[in-house]
Design an enzyme around this catalytic site. Structure first.
Site, PDB file in Angstrom:
ATOM      1  N   ASN A  29      -3.573  -1.836   7.493  1.00 31.59           N
ATOM      2  CA  ASN A  29      -4.848  -2.375   7.014  1.00 31.59           C
ATOM      3  C   ASN A  29      -4.663  -3.892   7.008  1.00 31.59           C
ATOM      4  OD1 ASN A  29      -5.905   0.173   6.614  1.00 31.59           O
ATOM      5  ND2 ASN A  29      -5.235   0.274   4.478  1.00 31.59           N
ATOM      6  N   GLU A  43       4.474   9.220  14.067  1.00 32.94           N
ATOM      7  CA  GLU A  43       4.511   8.387  12.859  1.00 32.94           C
ATOM      8  C   GLU A  43       4.814   9.290  11.677  1.00 32.94           C
ATOM      9  OE1 GLU A  43       1.106   5.752  12.172  1.00 32.94           O
ATOM     10  OE2 GLU A  43       1.310   6.012  10.010  1.00 32.94           O
ATOM     11  N   GLU A  97       0.853  -1.188   0.000  1.00 32.50           N
ATOM     12  CA  GLU A  97       0.000   0.000   0.000  1.00 32.50           C
ATOM     13  C   GLU A  97       0.892   1.241   0.000  1.00 32.50           C
ATOM     14  OE1 GLU A  97      -3.530  -0.250   2.072  1.00 32.50           O
ATOM     15  OE2 GLU A  97      -3.945   1.895   2.024  1.00 32.50           O
ATOM     16  N   ARG A  98       0.631   2.118  -0.969  1.00 31.40           N
ATOM     17  CA  ARG A  98       1.439   3.341  -1.117  1.00 31.40           C
ATOM     18  C   ARG A  98       2.929   3.014  -1.269  1.00 31.40           C
ATOM     19  NH1 ARG A  98      -3.184   5.879  -2.333  1.00 31.40           N
ATOM     20  NH2 ARG A  98      -4.615   5.892  -0.594  1.00 31.40           N
ATOM     21  N   GLU A 116     -11.039   4.413   8.677  1.00 26.84           N
ATOM     22  CA  GLU A 116     -11.181   4.106   7.255  1.00 26.84           C
ATOM     23  C   GLU A 116     -11.806   2.732   7.038  1.00 26.84           C
ATOM     24  OE1 GLU A 116      -7.258   4.923   5.559  1.00 26.84           O
ATOM     25  OE2 GLU A 116      -7.833   7.016   5.335  1.00 26.84           O
ATOM     26  N   GLU A 123       3.908   9.002  -0.532  1.00 27.84           N
ATOM     27  CA  GLU A 123       2.518   8.909  -0.992  1.00 27.84           C
ATOM     28  C   GLU A 123       2.026  10.240  -1.558  1.00 27.84           C
ATOM     29  OE1 GLU A 123      -0.236   7.700   2.073  1.00 27.84           O
ATOM     30  OE2 GLU A 123      -1.990   8.130   0.816  1.00 27.84           O
ATOM     31  N   ARG A 150      -2.939   3.395  16.895  1.00 31.69           N
ATOM     32  CA  ARG A 150      -2.897   4.583  16.035  1.00 31.69           C
ATOM     33  C   ARG A 150      -4.026   5.570  16.328  1.00 31.69           C
ATOM     34  NH1 ARG A 150      -3.070   3.906  10.322  1.00 31.69           N
ATOM     35  NH2 ARG A 150      -1.248   5.114   9.765  1.00 31.69           N
ATOM     36  N   ASP A 189      -2.913  14.131   6.956  1.00 32.92           N
ATOM     37  CA  ASP A 189      -2.355  12.882   6.436  1.00 32.92           C
ATOM     38  C   ASP A 189      -1.095  13.094   5.598  1.00 32.92           C
ATOM     39  OD1 ASP A 189      -2.102  10.240   5.888  1.00 32.92           O
ATOM     40  OD2 ASP A 189      -3.735  10.101   4.454  1.00 32.92           O
ATOM     41  N   LYS A 241       0.255  10.486  13.609  1.00 33.30           N
ATOM     42  CA  LYS A 241       0.894  11.012  12.389  1.00 33.30           C
ATOM     43  C   LYS A 241       1.380  12.430  12.646  1.00 33.30           C
ATOM     44  CE  LYS A 241      -1.476   8.265   8.895  1.00 33.30           C
ATOM     45  NZ  LYS A 241      -2.196   8.238   7.605  1.00 33.30           N
ATOM     46  N   LYS A 278      -4.562  -0.364  13.782  1.00 36.73           N
ATOM     47  CA  LYS A 278      -5.409   0.669  13.170  1.00 36.73           C
ATOM     48  C   LYS A 278      -6.839   0.189  13.391  1.00 36.73           C
ATOM     49  CE  LYS A 278      -6.529   2.643   8.592  1.00 36.73           C
ATOM     50  NZ  LYS A 278      -6.082   2.832   7.198  1.00 36.73           N
ATOM     51  N   ARG A 292     -12.106  17.447   9.771  1.00 38.18           N
ATOM     52  CA  ARG A 292     -11.293  16.225   9.907  1.00 38.18           C
ATOM     53  C   ARG A 292     -10.042  16.467  10.749  1.00 38.18           C
ATOM     54  NH1 ARG A 292      -8.556  12.786   4.879  1.00 38.18           N
ATOM     55  NH2 ARG A 292      -6.930  11.823   6.115  1.00 38.18           N
TER      56      ARG A 292
HETATM   57  C1  GCV Z   1      -2.727   2.302   5.274  1.00 36.58           C
HETATM   58  C2  GCV Z   1      -4.043   7.259   4.179  1.00 36.58           C
HETATM   59  C3  GCV Z   1      -3.560   6.405   3.058  1.00 36.58           C
HETATM   60  C4  GCV Z   1      -3.986   4.961   3.234  1.00 36.58           C
HETATM   61  C5  GCV Z   1      -3.434   4.482   4.575  1.00 36.58           C
HETATM   62  C6  GCV Z   1      -3.989   5.394   5.665  1.00 36.58           C
HETATM   63  C7  GCV Z   1      -3.425   5.046   7.031  1.00 36.58           C
HETATM   64  O1  GCV Z   1      -5.426   7.372   4.124  1.00 36.58           O
HETATM   65  O2  GCV Z   1      -4.006   6.915   1.847  1.00 36.58           O
HETATM   66  O3  GCV Z   1      -3.458   4.208   2.188  1.00 36.58           O
HETATM   67  O4  GCV Z   1      -3.763   3.142   4.821  1.00 36.58           O
HETATM   68  O5  GCV Z   1      -3.633   6.709   5.394  1.00 36.58           O
HETATM   69  O6  GCV Z   1      -2.436   5.644   7.406  1.00 36.58           O
HETATM   70  O7  GCV Z   1      -3.982   4.188   7.709  1.00 36.58           O
END
Ligand code: GCV
Length: 675
Positions: A185, A361, A142-143, A266, A367, A299, A339, A334, A262, A310
């Site tokens: 995820n 983080e 992912e990313r 999302e 990304e 997280r 983000d 984060k 997490k 947000r």
């Molecule tokens: C791992 C953002 C990214 C997602 C990522 C999410 C996260 O939304 O686009 O790809 O998912 O952050 O940090 O959980």
């Protein structure tokens, strides 16, 4: 014929061994001549063996003695290096300290530092210095922009790629001591016995390098994997399931680090699915891990489509829970409240949790920063957050010091970053992206290092020590983060990326029925009056989540730093800025300056051809071309679109747009990710 193939192979072998494909990262130590200085150690362990081996192979100086010394436990896994008559003594209380000391010495040698009268004492600022891999079990990342995952799950545990040890070695060389192997995820499958055997195989390779393994877990695992009726953290059967799963893990991996979670974010499951809190969820896992000294990194990246800004939601969710978490839980936050944008103010959650340890983080993978096509050196971004003063405990309450235990003693301190590592020969996609892995490790070890010093080390170890090369390249790296901000999102703009990916611009994007907080207009708020998100007291009031005096400073358009002005204010197009220009003019100048800077980087790089091997020179050159084209794309898209609101000409002194807005609107990149 067979013979011919064999011969070709033999001839090509030395070439491929020395191919400059970037696979050796910053670890390009020369092979030491035989018969030189000795490496002595009374103690032995697999880790000390590696330290000895590294020095025996690469150290060109005097005799070195490696000493374990329990009195140095105040240095944790740090070390001392001292010149002592005709030898150098590296001492540490842990064998990993000796390994880190060995890499320190080699770094000094490779950066042509003065090696006489060495007197060094190093103590890492954070206990846990950890990479987060967003690697899926099907090996997509992912990313991730450097190819498939380096974890070959299908071959593990029987086949062990040589890259696993190289990965561990590279991390050890910069002091990284933890790795979360799988995506936040997370799928429940990672906790099946089959996968745990694979994880064990990796951790056995990593252990001698001081690298501990952690896993991301899916909160629904008891239900999905254990076939329980639910995954409610207060359900005794759920608690028991986690306890026995944790026991199974520690039977296989005695030094397992813990879980990263997490939850309720999302679309992922979490304790709130059962009316419980994040604290209930985290504590249940923490209790299961506690007997083994494992930790939970929980997280804070949570937000929901609601009327609330947000940027405020993580704070609102977590501050009321302060004091309710077990002592082996760390809240992972984060760096910014949205983000990983090119620039964000720091998350107001830092310092706001007074009784709960917090960790930062970062995202090393780019990304939102041009993937692995754009050259962006991230140490300045990391430092910007770490050095930010939250004022939580009075002036000087920097995030670095809050998280490293200086201001609030924490049982365990930690810092993490999302890795940019993949199967590509050069590990990170872009040769210069290796510098960001390196910089994270170095800053996790010592956040007081400057971006410049880290760049200097990395350039000398990775490319050349020649000052004719080092000076311009360092300058290029140090300015590159500001450059990307300028051509993508200057003055506090954020999240105006295309919907289907986070690569190119799409400030006009509007997908019917999509979540508003995934839409660029939600963030830029362009209208006939002006541009920017009003987060002042009369707007969303996000400013009030910051401690005084920042709430006032950010909340007042006169005092708000201009690099955050559109983050906190809706600014009229004709509003005058500090340099006397209007907002519209400055926006144009910023975008243009970003473009011009990338053109400069192309010139700088081309002049360096003599100092770089052909392969890396060509590969960086090609990517700079892409970056230059993309910078123009960003500039044109944003200026032409915002011009439909400002209704003003683009200042005549700057480069004219190369595109039509309508053509840019037709660009659709085929990328698989949502939002
Ligand atoms: C791992 C953002 C990214 C997602 C990522 C999410 C996260 O939304 O686009 O790809 O998912 O952050 O940090 O959980």
């Amino acid at each position: 014929m067979k013979y011919l193939i064999y011969l070709t192979f033999i001839i090509l072998l030395p070439l491929s061994l020395f191919a400059e494909d970037g696979s050796r990262l910053w670890l390009r130590f020369p092979v030491r001549e035989q018969g030189k200085a000795k490496i002595i150690s009374k103690h032995s362990s697999p880790t000390i063996q590696i330290a000895r081996q590294e020095l025996t192979s690469h150290w060109r100086g005097t005799t070195i003695e490696l000493q374990l010394n329990k009195k140095l436990n105040y240095l944790k896994d740090g070390y001392q290096i001292k010149s002592d008559k005709d030898k150098i003594i590296i001492s540490a209380s842990q064998d990993t300290g000796l390994l880190y000391g060995a890499y320190h010495l080699l770094r000094l040698q490779e950066t042509a530092a003065n090696l006489s009268n060495i007197n060094i004492e190093e103590k890492p600022r954070y206990d846990i210095r950890i990479l987060n891999h967003w690697d899926n079990l099907d090996r997509t990342v992912e990313r991730g922009y450097a190819g498939y995952s380096i974890w070959k799950w299908d071959e593990l545990p029987n086949t062990l790629s040589p890259r696993y040890a190289e990965y561990a070695r590279s991390n050890a060389s910069i002091g990284i001591n933890g790795t979360v192997l799988n995506n936040v995820n997370a799928t429940p499958d990672i906790l099946t016995n089959d996968y745990l055997l694979k994880v064990k195989a990796l951790s056995d390779i990593f252990r001698p390098y001081g690298l501990k393994v952690y896993l991301s877990v899916n909160f629904s695992s008891p239900k999905e994997l254990g076939k329980l009726s639910d995954s409610d953290p207060l359900n005794p059967a759920v608690k028991d399931w986690w306890k026995s799963k944790v026991k199974e893990i520690y039977n296989l991996i005695p030094d397992f680090g813990g879980f990263l979670v997490k939850a309720n974010s999302e679309g992922l499951p979490g304790p709130q699915d059962y009316g419980r809190t994040h604290a209930d969820g985290a504590n249940m896992l923490a209790d299961a891990l506690k007997p083994y000294n494992g930790i939970v990194m929980w997280r804070a990246f949570v937000y929901n489509p609601s009327n609330e800004d947000r940027a405020k939601q993580a704070y609102q969710e977590f501050v009321p829970l302060d004091g309710q978490f077990r002592d082996n839980v760390i809240i992972q936050i984060k760096n910014g409240p949205i983000d990983f944008q090119p620039r964000e103010p720091f998350s107001p959650l830092f310092g706001a949790l007074r009784k709960t340890p917090e960790m930062v983080e970062f995202q090393i993978t780019q990304e939102y920063l041009g993937f692995s096509n754009h050259l962006v050196y991230l140490a300045p971004l990391f430092k910007e957050t770490l050095d930010s003063d939250t004022y939580s405990d009075g002036e000087g309450s920097t995030i670095a010091k809050l998280a490293d235990g200086t201001l609030r003693p924490n049982k365990t301190t930690a810092i993490c970053a999302v890795a940019n590592i993949g199967e590509d020969a050069n590990w990170c996609g872009h040769h210069f992206a290796q510098a960001n892995w390196y910089a994270f490790g170095r800053l996790a070890w010592d956040h007081q290092l400057s971006s410049e010093q880290i760049a200097d080390e990395w350039i000398k170890m990775t490319f050349s020590k020649d000052e004719e090369f080092v000076t311009p390249i360092k300058q290029m790296m140090l300015t590159s983060r500001e450059t990307v901000v300028d051509y993508m999102m200057p003055l506090g703009l954020h999240h105006i990326f295309a919907f289907g990916h986070h690569y190119g611009p799409e400030p006009w994007c509007d997908v019917p029925d999509a979540r508003p907080d995934w839409m660029p207009w939600y963030y830029h708020k362009a209208d006939s009056v002006g541009l920017g998100f009003d987060r002042t007291k009369t707007g969303s009031d996000a400013v009030s989540q910051y401690f005084a005096p920042l709430n006032e400073i950010y909340g007042n358009i006169e005092t708000c730093p201009e690099n955050f002005i559109l983050w906190f204010h809706h600014v009229p197009w004709n509003s005058r800025m500090k340099n006397g220009n209007t907002l519209w003019e400055n926006l144009c100048y910023k975008y243009d300056s970003g473009v011009q800077q990338v053109r400069e980087y192309q010139k700088i790089w081309d002049r360096m051809e003599a100092y770089v091997d052909n392969q890396r020179f060509g590969e960086v050159q090609s990517r700079l071309k892409i970056q230059a084209r993309d910078a123009v794309w960003w500039k044109d898209a944003c200026l032409l679109y915002f011009q439909t609101f400002s209704k003003q000409p683009i200042p005549y002194s700057i480069e004219r747009p190369a595109h039509e807005l309508e053509d840019l609107k037709k660009i659709k990149l085929d990328m698989k990710h949502h939002n």
